[in-house]
Design a protein around this motif. Structure first.
Motif, PDB file in Angstrom:
ATOM      1  N   PHE A  64      98.384  75.051  63.292  1.00  0.00           N
ATOM      2  CA  PHE A  64      97.386  75.125  62.228  1.00  0.00           C
ATOM      3  C   PHE A  64      95.978  75.172  62.816  1.00  0.00           C
ATOM      4  N   GLU A  65      95.089  75.851  62.113  1.00  0.00           N
ATOM      5  CA  GLU A  65      93.672  75.910  62.469  1.00  0.00           C
ATOM      6  C   GLU A  65      92.856  75.363  61.307  1.00  0.00           C
ATOM      7  N   ARG A  66      91.824  74.592  61.633  1.00  0.00           N
ATOM      8  CA  ARG A  66      90.962  74.000  60.600  1.00  0.00           C
ATOM      9  C   ARG A  66      90.235  75.101  59.841  1.00  0.00           C
ATOM     10  N   LEU A  67      90.307  75.013  58.522  1.00  0.00           N
ATOM     11  CA  LEU A  67      89.657  75.980  57.654  1.00  0.00           C
ATOM     12  C   LEU A  67      88.442  75.369  56.961  1.00  0.00           C
ATOM     13  N   ALA A  68      88.591  74.137  56.467  1.00  0.00           N
ATOM     14  CA  ALA A  68      87.490  73.537  55.710  1.00  0.00           C
ATOM     15  C   ALA A  68      87.647  72.027  55.663  1.00  0.00           C
ATOM     16  N   THR A  69      86.525  71.341  55.500  1.00  0.00           N
ATOM     17  CA  THR A  69      86.499  69.909  55.206  1.00  0.00           C
ATOM     18  C   THR A  69      85.478  69.711  54.106  1.00  0.00           C
ATOM     19  N   GLN A  70      85.753  68.770  53.221  1.00  0.00           N
ATOM     20  CA  GLN A  70      84.815  68.584  52.120  1.00  0.00           C
ATOM     21  C   GLN A  70      84.936  67.187  51.529  1.00  0.00           C
ATOM     22  N   ASP A  71      83.771  66.532  51.342  1.00  0.00           N
ATOM     23  CA  ASP A  71      83.720  65.269  50.632  1.00  0.00           C
ATOM     24  C   ASP A  71      83.812  65.546  49.138  1.00  0.00           C
ATOM     25  N   VAL A  72      84.367  64.570  48.390  1.00  0.00           N
ATOM     26  CA  VAL A  72      84.551  64.728  46.953  1.00  0.00           C
ATOM     27  C   VAL A  72      84.003  63.480  46.262  1.00  0.00           C
ATOM     28  N   GLU A  73      83.189  63.697  45.252  1.00  0.00           N
ATOM     29  CA  GLU A  73      82.645  62.591  44.464  1.00  0.00           C
ATOM     30  C   GLU A  73      83.733  61.997  43.578  1.00  0.00           C
ATOM     31  N   ASP A  74      83.661  60.686  43.331  1.00  0.00           N
ATOM     32  CA  ASP A  74      84.599  60.026  42.429  1.00  0.00           C
ATOM     33  C   ASP A  74      84.293  60.473  41.005  1.00  0.00           C
ATOM     34  N   SER A  75      85.317  60.710  40.230  1.00  0.00           N
ATOM     35  CA  SER A  75      85.120  61.203  38.872  1.00  0.00           C
ATOM     36  C   SER A  75      85.401  60.127  37.819  1.00  0.00           C
ATOM     37  N   ASP A  76      85.460  58.852  38.220  1.00  0.00           N
ATOM     38  CA  ASP A  76      85.695  57.753  37.281  1.00  0.00           C
ATOM     39  C   ASP A  76      86.899  58.013  36.373  1.00  0.00           C
TER      40      ASP A  76
END
Length: 166
Positions: free
Chosen positions: A87-99
């Motif tokens: 596998f090769e890294r494609l993306a990383t992303q933080d996600v806000e909590d949606s309560d």
């Protein structure tokens, strides 16, 4: 092969879940590829939690959209091999909590021709001890169907640098 605007990660299109790090009989991992956001896969605690979705054919991935709850950070890796490895890294992303609401995350991809036969998704952090994944959507083109980039203009085509007047 379906057009680029159709989700390639659907069981009805031939996608399957090849691997997951946890399972819950009440919320099986196959729910993430049924196209229904009312069904889901529930993690069993601890991070990271991973899953691998195998597509029916290689795709030049243009967009990945994840519908989840309580995921704080996603990573996405791709493999173009017949079997899910290298596998090769494609993306990383933080996600806000949606309560308690659904998080809809569109991963930012570095380029538009990320060849994938398998997509590995990792919830590396959570906003709580458990997370749920409701839907994985992978969009893209058949590798041979990529829209070619036009060559740069040349002087012969009338698009080169201006010729000084004499």
């Amino acid at each position: 092969m379906p057009p680029a605007h159709e989700n390639r990660a659907l069981a009805s299109a031939g996608a399957r879940v090849a691997m997951t790090t946890s399972s819950d009989a009440r919320h099986p991992v196959e729910n993430i590829i049924d196209g229904n956001t009312k069904t889901f896969w529930m993690t069993t605690g601890l991070y990271p939690q991973e899953l691998v979705v195998s597509l029916p054919a290689p795709v030049a991935v243009t967009k990945i959209i994840l519908t989840s709850t309580k995921v704080a950070h996603w990573t996405a890796d791709v493999s173009a091999h017949e079997k899910p490895h290298h596998f090769e890294r494609l993306a990383t992303q933080d996600v806000e909590d949606s309560d308690q609401g659904l998080q809809i995350t569109t991963l930012s991809l570095p380029k538009a021709d990320n060849l994938a036969r398998h997509v590995r998704l990792s919830a590396t952090k959570g906003h709580g001890p458990f997370a749920s994944v409701h839907k994985v959507a992978v969009y893209g083109n058949e590798p041979g169907m990529m829209v070619p980039t036009p060559p740069p203009p040349t002087a012969a085509s009338g698009g080169g640098p201006p010729v000084p007047a004499v």
